[in-house]
Design a protein around this motif. Structure first.
Motif, short mmCIF file in Angstrom:
data_model
loop_
_atom_site.label_atom_id
_atom_site.label_comp_id
_atom_site.label_asym_id
_atom_site.label_seq_id
_atom_site.Cartn_x
_atom_site.Cartn_y
_atom_site.Cartn_z
N ALA A 53 79.21 26.91 57.87
CA ALA A 53 79.30 25.46 58.04
C ALA A 53 78.02 24.94 58.69
N TYR A 54 77.73 23.65 58.45
CA TYR A 54 76.41 23.14 58.89
C TYR A 54 76.31 22.99 60.40
N ASP A 55 77.48 22.72 61.08
CA ASP A 55 77.38 22.42 62.51
C ASP A 55 78.74 22.62 63.17
N TYR A 57 79.67 21.41 66.02
CA TYR A 57 80.09 20.29 66.88
C TYR A 57 80.56 19.07 66.09
N ASP A 58 80.55 19.15 64.77
CA ASP A 58 81.00 18.02 63.97
C ASP A 58 82.54 18.00 63.97
N ASN A 59 83.12 16.89 64.43
CA ASN A 59 84.58 16.83 64.60
C ASN A 59 85.34 17.04 63.28
N PHE A 60 84.89 16.35 62.23
CA PHE A 60 85.62 16.46 60.96
C PHE A 60 85.54 17.88 60.42
N ILE A 61 84.33 18.46 60.47
CA ILE A 61 84.16 19.83 59.95
C ILE A 61 84.98 20.82 60.79
N PHE A 139 80.85 23.00 49.90
CA PHE A 139 81.81 21.95 50.26
C PHE A 139 81.20 20.91 51.19
N ASN A 140 81.76 19.71 51.09
CA ASN A 140 81.46 18.56 51.97
C ASN A 140 80.05 17.96 51.85
N ARG A 141 79.04 18.77 51.62
CA ARG A 141 77.68 18.25 51.46
C ARG A 141 77.23 18.71 50.08
N GLU A 142 77.21 17.75 49.17
CA GLU A 142 77.11 18.08 47.75
C GLU A 142 75.68 18.45 47.34
N GLN A 202 74.69 12.27 51.31
CA GLN A 202 75.25 11.38 50.28
C GLN A 202 76.29 10.43 50.86
N ASP A 203 77.10 10.90 51.81
CA ASP A 203 78.16 10.05 52.36
C ASP A 203 77.57 8.89 53.16
N ALA A 204 76.51 9.16 53.91
CA ALA A 204 75.92 8.10 54.74
C ALA A 204 75.29 7.02 53.86
N ILE A 206 75.76 6.28 50.64
CA ILE A 206 76.67 5.55 49.74
C ILE A 206 77.69 4.72 50.52
N ARG A 207 78.20 5.27 51.63
CA ARG A 207 79.16 4.49 52.43
C ARG A 207 78.50 3.22 52.96
N THR A 208 77.26 3.36 53.44
CA THR A 208 76.55 2.20 53.98
C THR A 208 76.43 1.13 52.90
N ASN A 231 73.83 10.31 63.17
CA ASN A 231 74.04 11.68 62.65
C ASN A 231 75.48 12.18 62.76
N TRP A 232 76.45 11.35 62.54
CA TRP A 232 77.88 11.68 62.56
C TRP A 232 78.41 11.97 63.96
N SER A 233 77.55 11.84 64.98
CA SER A 233 77.92 12.35 66.30
C SER A 233 78.36 11.24 67.25
N ASN A 257 79.99 4.79 59.62
CA ASN A 257 80.11 5.75 58.50
C ASN A 257 81.16 6.82 58.78
N ASN A 258 81.54 7.01 60.07
CA ASN A 258 82.66 7.93 60.34
C ASN A 258 83.37 7.59 61.66
N ASP A 259 84.50 8.24 61.88
CA ASP A 259 85.31 7.95 63.08
C ASP A 259 84.61 8.41 64.35
N ILE A 285 85.68 6.09 59.23
CA ILE A 285 86.08 6.86 58.04
C ILE A 285 86.36 8.28 58.52
N ASP A 286 87.34 8.93 58.02
CA ASP A 286 87.71 10.35 58.23
C ASP A 286 89.18 10.52 58.60
N GLY A 287 89.65 9.71 59.58
CA GLY A 287 91.04 9.94 60.04
C GLY A 287 91.15 11.21 60.85
N TYR A 305 91.00 7.81 55.12
CA TYR A 305 91.33 9.22 55.32
C TYR A 305 90.53 10.12 54.37
N ASN A 306 89.79 11.04 54.98
CA ASN A 306 89.01 12.03 54.25
C ASN A 306 89.93 13.27 54.22
N ASP A 307 90.47 13.58 53.07
CA ASP A 307 91.59 14.51 52.98
C ASP A 307 91.18 15.96 53.28
C1 GAL Z 1 81.43 13.58 56.04
C2 GAL Z 1 82.32 13.19 57.22
C3 GAL Z 1 81.48 13.13 58.47
C4 GAL Z 1 80.75 14.44 58.68
C5 GAL Z 1 79.97 14.81 57.44
C6 GAL Z 1 79.32 16.17 57.60
O1 GAL Z 1 82.20 13.67 54.89
O2 GAL Z 1 82.87 11.92 56.96
O3 GAL Z 1 82.28 12.85 59.58
O4 GAL Z 1 81.68 15.42 58.96
O5 GAL Z 1 80.82 14.82 56.31
O6 GAL Z 1 78.68 16.57 56.45
#
Ligand code: GAL
Length: 356
Positions: A53-55, A57-61, A139-142, A202-204, A206-208, A231-233, A257-259, A285-287, A305-307
């Motif tokens: 995984a990339y990090d 400390y990322d809550n969603f990951i 996964f998650n980072r395309e 991509q999420d940052a 496109i969401r923006t 940076n999602w943090s 861009n995220n919760d 975003i994320d839930g 919600y990011n499932d």
């Molecule tokens: C996104 C998520 C962010 C962060 C990011 C990491 O999909 O919404 O909170 O986890 O992935 O790549």
């Protein structure tokens, strides 16, 4: 996953002439293997999956990594095949992750699940996996399609960023329409601050773009007072918001861009001693668990919600199928490569659907 195998197996067995000769052989094979059935596909009793995984400390990951762990345990129970994992976290460096991938391959992993650090730079991982004939589930980072589509053993599990941007925009637009008092200065324009995830993700990007264009497309007038990359943090968002508040900048909406970053913004308001009633309307975003709690308290108005449950299940089912050479037909692969999990809107009245 095993349904297709069973279906074709029984269709084959239903040929009457074959039946007479083959039935005793099959029966004794089942008896010898303790009738477990499921572990006979590849003959393996154990598979080894490498997870990078990339990090950490990322809550969603981190919430998703816990689910991945639970899902492999479920698969073990269902199939009787032991799943061992080797887990790594990159420290923001694609170079370190490349070395982690090398280790996982050297340690005999059957399949790799990779959440890349730099989605534009996965060619080292792809080359190495190809040379060693190891499938990779990103996964998650395309990864960019030029890399991902280089072979038939590379996959991607994720969610469509555009959908999340549009949904966040719709949630904000609905809120502005139903709460004219959210236009605190009454000028008919909603002043907003945008909290952005990692540059290049991509999420940052496109969401923006799509959150804003969707709100404006619904006839709501907006004015961006400032934006910040956090940076999602949560910690970075808190620090950035602290200096925005110190500069005297005022906003009526926070579009994040995220919760995690939305929560960081809330901490900055709290620390500045600003009463909750005077906070702007905040959206994420994320839930993630704390995001849902904030919606419950009313400090965050809505999220998308990011499932993670669906993504974790797709990652584990797909990687296990690849490791045991089982058919992939039941896995809903688009173009044989992608599994997309839909986003969903979360408002306070729907919270129960999302609390697991
Ligand atoms: C996104 C998520 C962010 C962060 C990011 C990491 O999909 O919404 O909170 O986890 O992935 O790549």
């Amino acid at each position: 996953m095993m349904k297709n195998f069973r279906r074709s197996f029984f269709r084959w067995c239903s040929r009457p002439v074959l039946y007479l000769f083959i039935t005793p052989v099959i029966l004794s094979a089942f008896m010898l293997s303790g009738c477990s059935g499921e572990d006979d596909i590849s003959g393996k009793k154990e598979v080894k999956i490498g997870l990078a995984a990339y990090d950490q400390y990322d809550n969603f990951i981190s919430e998703m990594m816990e689910l991945i762990d639970e899902d492999y345990a479920k698969i073990e129970k269902e199939t009787g095949i032991t799943v061992t994992t080797e887990v790594y976290y990159g420290q923001g460096s694609q170079f370190s992750q490349n070395n982690q991938v090398k280790n996982m391959i050297n340690h005999g992993c059957d399949v790799l699940c990779v959440n890349p650090i730099d989605r534009t730079d996965t060619s080292y991982i792809i080359n190495l996996a190809q040379e060693n004939d190891i499938p990779v589930v990103f996964f998650n980072r395309e990864p960019v399609s030029e890399d991902l589509l280089r072979g038939s053993s590379f996959f991607y599990v994720g969610a469509d960023a555009l959908q999340s941007g549009v949904m966040e925009g719709e949630l904000v637009a609905d809120y502005c329409r139903d709460h004219p008092e959210a236009d605190i200065n009454g000028d008919g324009v909603f002043q907003y601050i945008l909290m952005e995830g990692e540059a290049g993700h991509q999420d940052a990007i496109i969401r923006t773009e799509y959150s804003i264009s969707t709100i404006e497309g619904k006839g709501i007038a907006l004015e961006r007072v400032t934006s910040a990359i956090a940076n999602w943090s949560g910690d970075q968002a808190r620090a950035k918001m602290k200096s925005i508040l110190e500069s005297g900048t005022k906003a009526e909406l926070i579009i994040s861009n995220n919760d995690a970053m939305a929560l960081g913004v809330m901490s900055a308001y709290e620390e500045a001693g600003i009463p909750v009633e005077e906070w702007p309307a905040i959206f994420g975003i994320d839930g993630i668990a704390q995001g849902l709690d904030a919606i419950d308290k009313g400090t965050m108005k809505a999220t998308v919600y990011n499932d993670k449950e669906g993504q974790a299940e797709a990652i584990t089912r797909l990687s296990f199928a690849l490791a045991t050479s089982a058919p992939l037909d039941d896995l809903d692969l688009e173009n044989g490569t992608y599994i997309w999990l839909p986003y969903k809107k979360v408002t306070k009245d729907k919270l129960n659907e999302f609390r697991h």
